[in-house]
Design a protein around this motif. Structure first.
Motif, mmCIF file in Angstrom:
data_model
loop_
_atom_site.group_PDB
_atom_site.id
_atom_site.type_symbol
_atom_site.label_atom_id
_atom_site.label_comp_id
_atom_site.label_asym_id
_atom_site.label_seq_id
_atom_site.Cartn_x
_atom_site.Cartn_y
_atom_site.Cartn_z
ATOM 1 N N ILE A 138 -7.731 -11.284 -2.731
ATOM 2 C CA ILE A 138 -6.169 -11.092 -2.925
ATOM 3 C C ILE A 138 -5.347 -11.339 -1.526
ATOM 4 C CG2 ILE A 138 -4.422 -9.779 -4.006
ATOM 5 C CD1 ILE A 138 -6.509 -8.464 -5.968
ATOM 6 N N ARG A 139 -5.782 -10.605 -0.770
ATOM 7 C CA ARG A 139 -5.186 -10.336 0.697
ATOM 8 C C ARG A 139 -5.328 -11.611 1.427
ATOM 9 N NH1 ARG A 139 -7.491 -5.261 3.502
ATOM 10 N NH2 ARG A 139 -6.287 -4.050 1.813
ATOM 11 N N ALA B 49 -0.333 -3.410 0.083
ATOM 12 C CA ALA B 49 0.244 -2.278 0.764
ATOM 13 C C ALA B 49 0.103 -2.291 2.526
ATOM 14 C CB ALA B 49 0.128 -0.694 0.648
ATOM 15 N N PRO B 50 -1.268 -2.575 3.031
ATOM 16 C CA PRO B 50 -1.253 -2.468 4.419
ATOM 17 C C PRO B 50 -0.808 -3.819 5.058
ATOM 18 C CG PRO B 50 -3.411 -2.007 3.314
ATOM 19 C CD PRO B 50 -2.536 -2.509 2.276
ATOM 20 N N PHE C 86 2.582 -4.793 4.339
ATOM 21 C CA PHE C 86 3.823 -4.557 4.404
ATOM 22 C C PHE C 86 4.371 -4.079 5.684
ATOM 23 C CE2 PHE C 86 3.958 -3.592 -0.498
ATOM 24 C CZ PHE C 86 3.667 -4.973 -0.627
ATOM 25 N N ASP C 87 5.489 -4.765 6.089
ATOM 26 C CA ASP C 87 6.236 -4.146 7.387
ATOM 27 C C ASP C 87 7.306 -3.109 7.036
ATOM 28 O OD1 ASP C 87 4.847 -6.117 9.057
ATOM 29 O OD2 ASP C 87 6.338 -7.418 8.441
ATOM 30 N N LYS C 88 7.539 -3.167 5.670
ATOM 31 C CA LYS C 88 8.805 -2.356 4.948
ATOM 32 C C LYS C 88 7.878 -2.218 3.574
ATOM 33 C CE LYS C 88 12.502 -2.349 8.186
ATOM 34 N NZ LYS C 88 12.448 -1.013 8.580
ATOM 35 N N ALA C 89 7.961 -1.151 2.967
ATOM 36 C CA ALA C 89 7.846 -0.987 1.554
ATOM 37 C C ALA C 89 9.159 -1.099 0.773
ATOM 38 C CB ALA C 89 6.853 0.348 1.375
ATOM 39 N N ILE C 90 9.269 -1.624 -0.316
ATOM 40 C CA ILE C 90 10.568 -1.627 -1.044
ATOM 41 C C ILE C 90 10.368 -0.639 -2.346
ATOM 42 C CG2 ILE C 90 12.113 -2.836 -2.408
ATOM 43 C CD1 ILE C 90 11.114 -5.592 -1.116
ATOM 44 N N ASP C 91 10.452 0.600 -1.961
ATOM 45 C CA ASP C 91 9.922 1.644 -2.874
ATOM 46 C C ASP C 91 10.901 1.600 -4.295
ATOM 47 O OD1 ASP C 91 8.246 2.825 -1.090
ATOM 48 O OD2 ASP C 91 9.729 4.053 -0.106
ATOM 49 N N GLY C 92 12.062 1.137 -3.928
ATOM 50 C CA GLY C 92 12.993 1.060 -5.212
ATOM 51 C C GLY C 92 12.431 0.174 -6.258
ATOM 52 N N PHE C 93 11.660 -0.613 -5.898
ATOM 53 C CA PHE C 93 11.197 -1.717 -6.815
ATOM 54 C C PHE C 93 10.354 -1.200 -7.779
ATOM 55 C CE2 PHE C 93 7.975 -4.801 -8.287
ATOM 56 C CZ PHE C 93 8.822 -5.469 -9.171
ATOM 57 N N GLY C 94 9.519 -0.510 -7.705
ATOM 58 C CA GLY C 94 8.438 0.365 -8.463
ATOM 59 C C GLY C 94 9.146 1.260 -9.195
ATOM 60 N N GLU C 95 9.995 1.978 -8.360
ATOM 61 C CA GLU C 95 10.789 2.973 -9.045
ATOM 62 C C GLU C 95 11.580 2.643 -10.163
ATOM 63 O OE1 GLU C 95 12.756 4.869 -6.028
ATOM 64 O OE2 GLU C 95 10.999 5.847 -5.044
ATOM 65 N N LEU C 96 12.236 1.420 -9.970
ATOM 66 C CA LEU C 96 13.365 0.979 -10.810
ATOM 67 C C LEU C 96 12.623 0.165 -12.299
ATOM 68 C CD1 LEU C 96 16.269 0.299 -11.950
ATOM 69 C CD2 LEU C 96 16.159 -1.873 -10.450
ATOM 70 N N ALA D 193 6.784 -8.393 4.133
ATOM 71 C CA ALA D 193 5.688 -8.750 4.966
ATOM 72 C C ALA D 193 6.054 -9.803 6.142
ATOM 73 C CB ALA D 193 4.448 -8.905 4.580
ATOM 74 N N ASN D 194 6.122 -9.857 7.245
ATOM 75 C CA ASN D 194 6.459 -11.184 8.045
ATOM 76 C C ASN D 194 7.688 -11.923 7.456
ATOM 77 O OD1 ASN D 194 6.260 -12.737 10.203
ATOM 78 N ND2 ASN D 194 4.790 -14.107 9.014
ATOM 79 N N HIS D 195 8.721 -11.016 6.858
ATOM 80 C CA HIS D 195 9.929 -12.103 6.492
ATOM 81 C C HIS D 195 9.800 -12.489 5.061
ATOM 82 C CE1 HIS D 195 11.705 -10.838 10.403
ATOM 83 N NE2 HIS D 195 10.530 -11.356 11.040
#
Length: 197
Positions: free
Chosen positions: A59-60, A94-95, A97-107, A130-132
């Motif tokens: 996958i990775r 997750a490793p 990601f440069d930034k997690a979009i936490d709100g995606f999973g929450e929503l 991840a990398n734009h």
């Protein structure tokens, strides 16, 4: 509340779709079919589509290849977000990601609650940048993929959505959201003194 701004142009994204499954081929990949059909119907381009087994490294490897490639703006991964021993998609992505979009999973879980009740806590849907490149991991069922697309992704991958969307983050030619435009420092007005008559 988000809405489509009629004056803003639609900006198509190049989106790759990855199905994670030990058992499905393209002839039985209902979730991959649904995501491809929805993104094309919305006006985006299908960059590439693959199926890999529930294996962290495979996958990775695919997602790493896509995020390193110029021209892939988003990756939609379906499958492997549950709690069985073979469900490793969140740990895999997750490793990267440069930034997690936490709100995606929450929503996603909030929206899903109306359909499946408290079972929504067993979904580990995640998103990140991840990398734009936008990367979203969805459950493997077609219904869950439809929920994610219709309830979140369709609007957030549309440059016309206001007050905010993700398009300008991956397409520099798109108009940025007002909240992401650089702040300007107000210039003090010069004082003009009137000459006495």
């Amino acid at each position: 509340m988000a809405h489509i701004h009629a004056d803003a142009p639609f900006v198509p994204l190049n989106i790759a779709v990855l199905t994670v499954s030990d058992t499905r081929g393209f002839d039985r990949d209902g979730s991959g079919d649904l995501l491809c059909a929805h993104l094309i119907a919305a006006g985006h381009w299908l960059g590439e589509r693959r199926i890999v087994p529930d294996d962290i490294y495979r996958i990775r490897a695919v997602v790493s290849e896509w995020i390193a490639r110029d021209g892939i703006h988003a990756v939609l991964v379906n499958g492997g977000t549950g709690f069985t021993p073979r469900d490793t998609t969140p740990e895999t992505l997750a490793p990267l990601f440069d930034k997690a979009i936490d709100g995606f999973g929450e929503l996603f879980r909030q929206i899903s609650h109306g359909d499946i009740g408290a079972s929504t806590i067993q979904s580990r849907a995640i998103g990140g940048v991840a990398n734009h490149t936008l990367v979203f991991a969805l459950p493997g069922s077609p219904k869950a993929c439809a929920t994610a697309w219709d309830g979140i992704l369709a609007s957030q991958l549309d440059a016309r959505t206001r007050p905010c969307n993700f398009v300008a983050m991956v397409r520099p030619d798109a108009t940025p959201c007002v909240s992401r435009q650089p702040a300007t420092t107000p210039v003090a007005a010069e004082r003009v003194e009137e000459k006495p008559a």
